[in-house]
Write a protein that holds these residues in place. Structure first.
Motif, PDB file in Angstrom:
ATOM      1  N   LEU A  23     -11.421  -6.728   0.223  1.00  5.97           N
ATOM      2  CA  LEU A  23     -11.846  -5.341   0.403  1.00  5.97           C
ATOM      3  C   LEU A  23     -12.723  -4.837  -0.738  1.00  5.97           C
TER       4      LEU A  23
ATOM      5  N   LYS B 251     -16.375  -3.442  -0.060  1.00  4.11           N
ATOM      6  CA  LYS B 251     -16.826  -2.122  -0.503  1.00  4.11           C
ATOM      7  C   LYS B 251     -18.122  -2.231  -1.288  1.00  4.11           C
TER       8      LYS B 251
ATOM      9  N   ASP C 278     -11.854   1.489   5.729  1.00  3.44           N
ATOM     10  CA  ASP C 278     -10.877   2.488   5.290  1.00  3.44           C
ATOM     11  C   ASP C 278      -9.627   2.452   6.168  1.00  3.44           C
TER      12      ASP C 278
ATOM     13  N   LYS D  30      -7.018  -0.095   5.244  1.00  5.65           N
ATOM     14  CA  LYS D  30      -6.216   0.161   4.049  1.00  5.65           C
ATOM     15  C   LYS D  30      -4.812   0.633   4.399  1.00  5.65           C
TER      16      LYS D  30
ATOM     17  N   SER E 266      -1.393  -0.158   2.532  1.00  8.51           N
ATOM     18  CA  SER E 266      -0.939   1.023   1.786  1.00  8.51           C
ATOM     19  C   SER E 266       0.332   0.754   0.983  1.00  8.51           C
TER      20      SER E 266
ATOM     21  N   THR F 124       0.661  -8.792   3.932  1.00 11.87           N
ATOM     22  CA  THR F 124       0.894  -7.368   3.668  1.00 11.87           C
ATOM     23  C   THR F 124       2.392  -7.105   3.606  1.00 11.87           C
TER      24      THR F 124
END
Length: 324
Positions: A203, A207, A234, A237, A241, A291
């Motif tokens: 990421l 970006k 976005d 994310k 989180s 994750t």
């Protein structure tokens, strides 16, 4: 002017025309196969792959000075074997690239056109008539070679474009609405950046790539594509989180119905993103990260897993299990 002088001038002009036709010139052209090759001719006449090219690379193709039935220039070509061909031959066209002479497979290049990109999904037409529509379309971001703009029925601007068909293994020429195509350098560059961003699951790197695209002077349609890519990033994310953790495991992709598993450039089924590959059920993969947050897909609750082999990207953990 005396008759003798007139004859001399006429003869000189004719001689110049003959010499010009004998001396091959070049025309600007576009290489359209992604990850294709420029070839070098060896002393024995066999072609060897020398330089790998991306689709959209501009080349100068040598032409004979003749025209085909449509009035287009005729490329200087030759039949030749190539490394590993076992005597089979292909038709190669002579080109100039970076100040050197090479050869390309002739049906990988579009003559007398300029690099361009499709900036909005668009229908294709066989002719300049909008009634002659093809049952297929070109996706946004497709690399093409653009010709001249013409007027279709209803005073709509259309443009002749060529693209490389993976199904036909050759360049195909069609017509599309001119508003769907851009040959602006910044627009072309932006889609190259978006393609690179789609292929990475990092990421931070994604970006940085999108930030560089924002610095370009792009058209409004391309700006929307860049903004969508950022929105997708976005959204991903959310799956990250709660953070991620190292997960260095050998795994096997498994689905109950033996269907293929999508590999995405970002984690999350609703994050947008893009499918970068598909894996057959039973494929061995090398996991690197997972994750901490779980997602429920079709009753399966699992994290998203970033894999590094055989491709790089994210798969839903519910479709994979640790290998023995």
């Amino acid at each position: 002017m005396s008759g003798f002088l007139k004859k001399s001038v006429l003869c000189a002009g004719m001689l110049f025309g003959i010499l010009s036709s004998l001396c091959a010139a070049t025309v600007p052209s576009v290489f359209l196969q992604d990850a294709g090759w420029l070839w070098s001719e060896q002393k024995d006449g066999v072609m060897t792959a020398s330089v790998k090219l991306n689709a959209g690379t501009a080349l100068d193709v040598e032409v004979t000075g003749e025209k085909d039935s449509s009035g287009a220039p005729v490329a200087k070509i030759k039949e030749a074997a190539y490394d590993g061909s076992k005597g089979k031959t292909l038709t190669f066209a002579e080109v100039k690239y970076d100040g050197k002479t090479y050869w390309v497979i002739s049906n990988r290049v579009a003559l007398q056109k300029k690099p361009a990109v499709i900036v909005e999904d668009c229908a294709m037409y066989n002719t300049k008539s909008l009634a002659d529509v093809i049952n297929a379309h070109l996706d946004i971001g497709s690399v093409v070679a653009a010709g001249n703009v013409a007027i279709a029925t209803g005073n709509i601007d259309i443009i002749e474009v060529s693209y490389y068909s993976e199904r036909l293994y050759a360049v195909r020429t069609v017509y599309v609405k001119a508003s769907k195509v851009s040959s602006a350098l910044d627009d072309i560059t932006a889609f190259k950046i978006l393609d690179n961003a789609a292929k990475t699951s990092d990421l931070d790197k994604k970006k940085a790539l999108l930030d560089s695209a924002d610095m370009l002077n792009v058209s409004s349609k391309v700006k929307r594509a860049v903004d969508k890519a950022r929105d997708d990033m976005d959204a991903s994310k959310d799956m990250l989180s709660e953070g991620s953790e190292l997960y260095n495991k050998a795994m096997t992709v498994q689905t109950a119905d033996l269907s293929k598993v999508n590999v995405r450039n970002i984690p999350g089924s609703t994050a947008g993103g893009e499918v970068v590959a598909q894996l057959e059920s039973g494929t061995l993969v090398k996991a690197a990260v997972k994750t901490k947050k779980m997602e429920n897909i079709e009753g399966l609750v699992a994290p998203w897993i970033m894999i590094m082999e055989p491709v790089e990207g994210w798969i839903f953990g519910g479709y994979a299990s640790e290998s023995e």
